[in-house]
Design an enzyme around this catalytic site. Structure first.
Site, PDB file in Angstrom:
ATOM      1  N   ARG A  45      -5.530  -2.378   8.133  1.00 20.92           N
ATOM      2  CA  ARG A  45      -6.739  -3.126   7.771  1.00 20.92           C
ATOM      3  C   ARG A  45      -6.337  -4.312   6.913  1.00 20.92           C
ATOM      4  O   ARG A  45      -5.277  -4.309   6.309  1.00 20.92           O
ATOM      5  CB  ARG A  45      -7.720  -2.329   6.891  1.00 20.92           C
ATOM      6  CG  ARG A  45      -7.932  -0.946   7.104  1.00 20.92           C
ATOM      7  CD  ARG A  45      -8.969  -0.434   6.092  1.00 20.92           C
ATOM      8  NE  ARG A  45      -8.268   0.150   4.965  1.00 20.92           N
ATOM      9  CZ  ARG A  45      -7.640   1.303   5.026  1.00 20.92           C
ATOM     10  NH1 ARG A  45      -7.630   2.000   6.126  1.00 20.92           N
ATOM     11  NH2 ARG A  45      -7.007   1.763   3.974  1.00 20.92           N
TER      12      ARG A  45
ATOM     13  N   LEU B  95      11.079 -20.480  -4.620  1.00 21.03           N
ATOM     14  CA  LEU B  95      10.067 -19.671  -3.930  1.00 21.03           C
ATOM     15  C   LEU B  95       8.713 -19.740  -4.649  1.00 21.03           C
ATOM     16  O   LEU B  95       8.638 -19.567  -5.872  1.00 21.03           O
ATOM     17  CB  LEU B  95      10.536 -18.205  -3.895  1.00 21.03           C
ATOM     18  CG  LEU B  95       9.521 -17.213  -3.316  1.00 21.03           C
ATOM     19  CD1 LEU B  95       9.404 -17.375  -1.799  1.00 21.03           C
ATOM     20  CD2 LEU B  95       9.890 -15.776  -3.679  1.00 21.03           C
TER      21      LEU B  95
ATOM     22  N   SER C 289      -8.510  -5.458   4.332  1.00 18.87           N
ATOM     23  CA  SER C 289      -9.003  -5.142   2.984  1.00 18.87           C
ATOM     24  C   SER C 289      -9.322  -6.357   2.114  1.00 18.87           C
ATOM     25  O   SER C 289      -8.877  -6.439   0.959  1.00 18.87           O
ATOM     26  CB  SER C 289      -7.996  -4.235   2.247  1.00 18.87           C
ATOM     27  OG  SER C 289      -7.822  -3.030   2.932  1.00 18.87           O
TER      28      SER C 289
ATOM     29  N   ASP D 267       0.833  -1.203   0.000  1.00 21.14           N
ATOM     30  CA  ASP D 267       0.000   0.000   0.000  1.00 21.14           C
ATOM     31  C   ASP D 267       0.872   1.259   0.000  1.00 21.14           C
ATOM     32  O   ASP D 267       1.967   1.247   0.556  1.00 21.14           O
ATOM     33  CB  ASP D 267      -0.899  -0.041   1.250  1.00 21.14           C
ATOM     34  CG  ASP D 267      -2.100   0.877   1.125  1.00 21.14           C
ATOM     35  OD1 ASP D 267      -2.311   1.463   0.042  1.00 21.14           O
ATOM     36  OD2 ASP D 267      -2.827   1.014   2.123  1.00 21.14           O
TER      37      ASP D 267
ATOM     38  N   ARG E 206       1.468  -5.064   6.143  1.00 23.95           N
ATOM     39  CA  ARG E 206       0.858  -4.017   5.327  1.00 23.95           C
ATOM     40  C   ARG E 206       1.721  -2.778   5.444  1.00 23.95           C
ATOM     41  O   ARG E 206       2.085  -2.371   6.551  1.00 23.95           O
ATOM     42  CB  ARG E 206      -0.575  -3.705   5.773  1.00 23.95           C
ATOM     43  CG  ARG E 206      -1.237  -2.680   4.860  1.00 23.95           C
ATOM     44  CD  ARG E 206      -2.724  -2.494   5.126  1.00 23.95           C
ATOM     45  NE  ARG E 206      -3.310  -1.644   4.094  1.00 23.95           N
ATOM     46  CZ  ARG E 206      -4.528  -1.791   3.603  1.00 23.95           C
ATOM     47  NH1 ARG E 206      -5.307  -2.735   4.049  1.00 23.95           N
ATOM     48  NH2 ARG E 206      -4.979  -0.975   2.661  1.00 23.95           N
TER      49      ARG E 206
ATOM     50  N   ASN F 118       1.565   3.431  -2.850  1.00 24.15           N
ATOM     51  CA  ASN F 118       2.213   3.912  -4.082  1.00 24.15           C
ATOM     52  C   ASN F 118       1.739   5.318  -4.445  1.00 24.15           C
ATOM     53  O   ASN F 118       2.525   6.169  -4.859  1.00 24.15           O
ATOM     54  CB  ASN F 118       1.894   2.985  -5.264  1.00 24.15           C
ATOM     55  CG  ASN F 118       2.477   1.596  -5.115  1.00 24.15           C
ATOM     56  OD1 ASN F 118       3.324   1.376  -4.270  1.00 24.15           O
ATOM     57  ND2 ASN F 118       2.011   0.673  -5.943  1.00 24.15           N
TER      58      ASN F 118
ATOM     59  N   ARG G  51     -11.154   2.103  -9.820  1.00 23.30           N
ATOM     60  CA  ARG G  51     -10.236   3.249  -9.904  1.00 23.30           C
ATOM     61  C   ARG G  51     -10.357   3.887 -11.294  1.00 23.30           C
ATOM     62  O   ARG G  51     -10.877   3.257 -12.227  1.00 23.30           O
ATOM     63  CB  ARG G  51      -8.798   2.787  -9.675  1.00 23.30           C
ATOM     64  CG  ARG G  51      -8.589   2.377  -8.238  1.00 23.30           C
ATOM     65  CD  ARG G  51      -7.128   2.161  -7.917  1.00 23.30           C
ATOM     66  NE  ARG G  51      -6.977   1.842  -6.507  1.00 23.30           N
ATOM     67  CZ  ARG G  51      -5.860   1.958  -5.807  1.00 23.30           C
ATOM     68  NH1 ARG G  51      -4.762   2.392  -6.395  1.00 23.30           N
ATOM     69  NH2 ARG G  51      -5.814   1.655  -4.538  1.00 23.30           N
TER      70      ARG G  51
ATOM     71  N   SER H 285      -7.077  -5.762  -6.458  1.00 18.89           N
ATOM     72  CA  SER H 285      -8.254  -6.386  -5.854  1.00 18.89           C
ATOM     73  C   SER H 285      -9.453  -6.299  -6.800  1.00 18.89           C
ATOM     74  O   SER H 285      -9.439  -5.529  -7.768  1.00 18.89           O
ATOM     75  CB  SER H 285      -8.594  -5.686  -4.533  1.00 18.89           C
ATOM     76  OG  SER H 285      -9.167  -4.420  -4.803  1.00 18.89           O
TER      77      SER H 285
ATOM     78  N   ARG I 134       0.405   7.706  -2.508  1.00 17.62           N
ATOM     79  CA  ARG I 134       0.886   8.749  -1.583  1.00 17.62           C
ATOM     80  C   ARG I 134       2.379   9.012  -1.785  1.00 17.62           C
ATOM     81  O   ARG I 134       2.838  10.146  -1.699  1.00 17.62           O
ATOM     82  CB  ARG I 134       0.597   8.340  -0.130  1.00 17.62           C
ATOM     83  CG  ARG I 134      -0.851   8.587   0.279  1.00 17.62           C
ATOM     84  CD  ARG I 134      -1.219   7.845   1.536  1.00 17.62           C
ATOM     85  NE  ARG I 134      -1.449   6.429   1.238  1.00 17.62           N
ATOM     86  CZ  ARG I 134      -1.495   5.474   2.157  1.00 17.62           C
ATOM     87  NH1 ARG I 134      -1.314   5.767   3.432  1.00 17.62           N
ATOM     88  NH2 ARG I 134      -1.720   4.226   1.804  1.00 17.62           N
TER      89      ARG I 134
ATOM     90  N   HIS J  90       3.239   3.641  -8.877  1.00 17.44           N
ATOM     91  CA  HIS J  90       3.071   2.215  -9.184  1.00 17.44           C
ATOM     92  C   HIS J  90       4.331   1.659  -9.858  1.00 17.44           C
ATOM     93  O   HIS J  90       4.745   0.538  -9.598  1.00 17.44           O
ATOM     94  CB  HIS J  90       1.848   1.993 -10.073  1.00 17.44           C
ATOM     95  CG  HIS J  90       0.550   2.294  -9.368  1.00 17.44           C
ATOM     96  ND1 HIS J  90       0.284   1.874  -8.094  1.00 17.44           N
ATOM     97  CD2 HIS J  90      -0.551   2.997  -9.760  1.00 17.44           C
ATOM     98  CE1 HIS J  90      -0.919   2.286  -7.729  1.00 17.44           C
ATOM     99  NE2 HIS J  90      -1.451   2.978  -8.713  1.00 17.44           N
TER     100      HIS J  90
ATOM    101  N   GLU K  57     -11.987  -4.846  -6.153  1.00 20.87           N
ATOM    102  CA  GLU K  57     -12.507  -3.478  -5.987  1.00 20.87           C
ATOM    103  C   GLU K  57     -11.689  -2.451  -6.775  1.00 20.87           C
ATOM    104  O   GLU K  57     -12.168  -1.360  -7.072  1.00 20.87           O
ATOM    105  CB  GLU K  57     -12.510  -3.074  -4.500  1.00 20.87           C
ATOM    106  CG  GLU K  57     -13.579  -3.765  -3.646  1.00 20.87           C
ATOM    107  CD  GLU K  57     -13.275  -5.234  -3.363  1.00 20.87           C
ATOM    108  OE1 GLU K  57     -12.079  -5.595  -3.244  1.00 20.87           O
ATOM    109  OE2 GLU K  57     -14.228  -6.044  -3.286  1.00 20.87           O
TER     110      GLU K  57
HETATM  111  C1  FPP Z   1      -1.274   0.365  -3.483  1.00 18.20           C
HETATM  112  O1  FPP Z   1      -0.984   1.697  -3.636  1.00 18.20           O
HETATM  113  C2  FPP Z   1      -0.825  -0.503  -4.512  1.00 18.20           C
HETATM  114  C3  FPP Z   1      -1.598  -1.150  -5.441  1.00 18.20           C
HETATM  115  C4  FPP Z   1      -2.936  -0.774  -5.899  1.00 18.20           C
HETATM  116  C5  FPP Z   1      -1.062  -2.370  -5.999  1.00 18.20           C
HETATM  117  C6  FPP Z   1      -0.137  -2.163  -7.135  1.00 18.20           C
HETATM  118  C7  FPP Z   1       1.149  -2.779  -6.854  1.00 18.20           C
HETATM  119  C8  FPP Z   1       2.197  -2.666  -7.631  1.00 18.20           C
HETATM  120  C9  FPP Z   1       2.160  -1.886  -8.907  1.00 18.20           C
HETATM  121  C10 FPP Z   1       3.472  -3.313  -7.281  1.00 18.20           C
HETATM  122  C11 FPP Z   1       3.443  -4.799  -7.544  1.00 18.20           C
HETATM  123  C12 FPP Z   1       3.830  -5.238  -8.846  1.00 18.20           C
HETATM  124  C13 FPP Z   1       3.734  -6.498  -9.339  1.00 18.20           C
HETATM  125  C14 FPP Z   1       4.201  -6.741 -10.697  1.00 18.20           C
HETATM  126  C15 FPP Z   1       3.155  -7.646  -8.604  1.00 18.20           C
HETATM  127  P1  FPP Z   1      -2.206   2.707  -3.648  1.00 18.20           P
HETATM  128  O2  FPP Z   1      -2.427   3.114  -5.056  1.00 18.20           O
HETATM  129  O3  FPP Z   1      -3.392   2.133  -2.972  1.00 18.20           O
HETATM  130  O4  FPP Z   1      -1.583   3.873  -2.799  1.00 18.20           O
HETATM  131  P2  FPP Z   1      -2.351   4.973  -1.939  1.00 18.20           P
HETATM  132  O5  FPP Z   1      -3.077   4.241  -0.852  1.00 18.20           O
HETATM  133  O6  FPP Z   1      -1.241   5.821  -1.431  1.00 18.20           O
HETATM  134  O7  FPP Z   1      -3.267   5.706  -2.879  1.00 18.20           O
END
Ligand code: FPP
Length: 241
Positions: A195, A132, A197, A21, A189, A23, A72, A66, A25, A38, A68
């Site tokens: 949470r 892994l 989620s 979580d 997390r 990215n 976005r 997710s 922010r 991201h 959900e």
């Molecule tokens: C949360 O940040 C992250 C995501 C929605 C998931 C995306 C994850 C990646 C791009 C990295 C993983 C990559 C791979 C290839 C598995 P957010 O957008 O919810 O951040 P915020 O809560 O700050 O808005």
């Protein structure tokens, strides 16, 4: 081989799950668009996979998208899907060489064609790898997963004339996306949110939760090691005294 272990091998979790979580922010703090965060998030993934392999963690499950998240903005969904394809094309060979076995938890049928095809290729290529177990939860929701398992078992009972009274925990677990995997020992997390989620609700029944303040793009092996130390200091009782 396990090397430079942050905690003794006997305390090492078998299965670590991560809600990546923050990215958005992380990007906002830098005055950049969310997709920039991201992209940084994707880059943060590889050192964590390598740390798991080095430290003898058997299973790593990450929450990438997710059920959900489709709500976005379209641009952001497209950017995430594009990043997934790019990630596979750039990193798959190295993951494969390192023996990583990739699995998707979630409904791949609901994923657009290009990322779905790239992912199917990655699953096929790594399916017999011994290293892994790297699970990516994609188009995943835990309530949906539980409902899907329930329907599959109900169907099986009806078709085979079995009694629902004979359904066991093992039967139920085998009907989840995580079939054959051990339960989650440690759920991390990032970003300070606390949470679950809709992530691995069944599989986290006795998981320890560790919440770290760092945003996902800043989640390094050092931060991971700190979370493992917190985990190793917990007293896991599994309902006993
Ligand atoms: C949360 O940040 C992250 C995501 C929605 C998931 C995306 C994850 C990646 C791009 C990295 C993983 C990559 C791979 C290839 C598995 P957010 O957008 O919810 O951040 P915020 O809560 O700050 O808005």
């Amino acid at each position: 081989m396990a090397e430079n272990l942050p905690i003794p091998q006997e305390f090492m979790p078998k299965h670590v799950a991560i809600i990546m979580d923050g990215n958005g922010r992380w990007a906002k703090e830098r005055g950049k668009p969310r997709s920039f965060g991201h992209r940084a998030g994707v880059e943060a993934m590889e050192p964590i996979i390598e740390a798991c392999a080095q430290w003898g963690i058997e299973v790593l499950t990450v929450y990438a998208f997710s059920t959900e998240n489709w709500a976005r903005p379209k641009d952001e969904v497209n950017a995430l899907m594009g990043l997934m394809v790019e990630y596979i094309s750039k990193k798959l060979d190295r993951l494969h060489q390192n023996g990583v076995r990739i699995r998707i938890l979630g409904d791949l049928n609901g994923v657009p064609d290009a990322p779905r095809r790239a992912i199917e290729g990655a699953l096929e290529k790594t399916r017999n790898n011994p290293g892994l177990k790297y699970n990516v939860a994609l188009n995943y929701g835990s309530r949906q997963e539980i409902l899907r398992a329930t329907k599959a078992l109900a169907k099986k009972c009806a078709e085979e004339g079995l009694s629902p009274d004979n359904i066991t925990e093992q039967d139920f677990e085998a009907a989840l996306y995580t079939e054959g995997l051990p339960p989650v020992d440690l759920l991390i997390r990032t970003s300070g949110e606390e949470r679950i989620s809709n992530f691995l609700l069944y599989q986290c029944a006795y998981a320890e939760f560790v919440f770290v303040p760092e945003y996902w793009p800043d989640f390094s092996p050092e931060v991971f090691a700190r979370a493992l130390k917190t985990y190793a200091g917990r007293n896991r009782r599994f309902g006993k005294v």
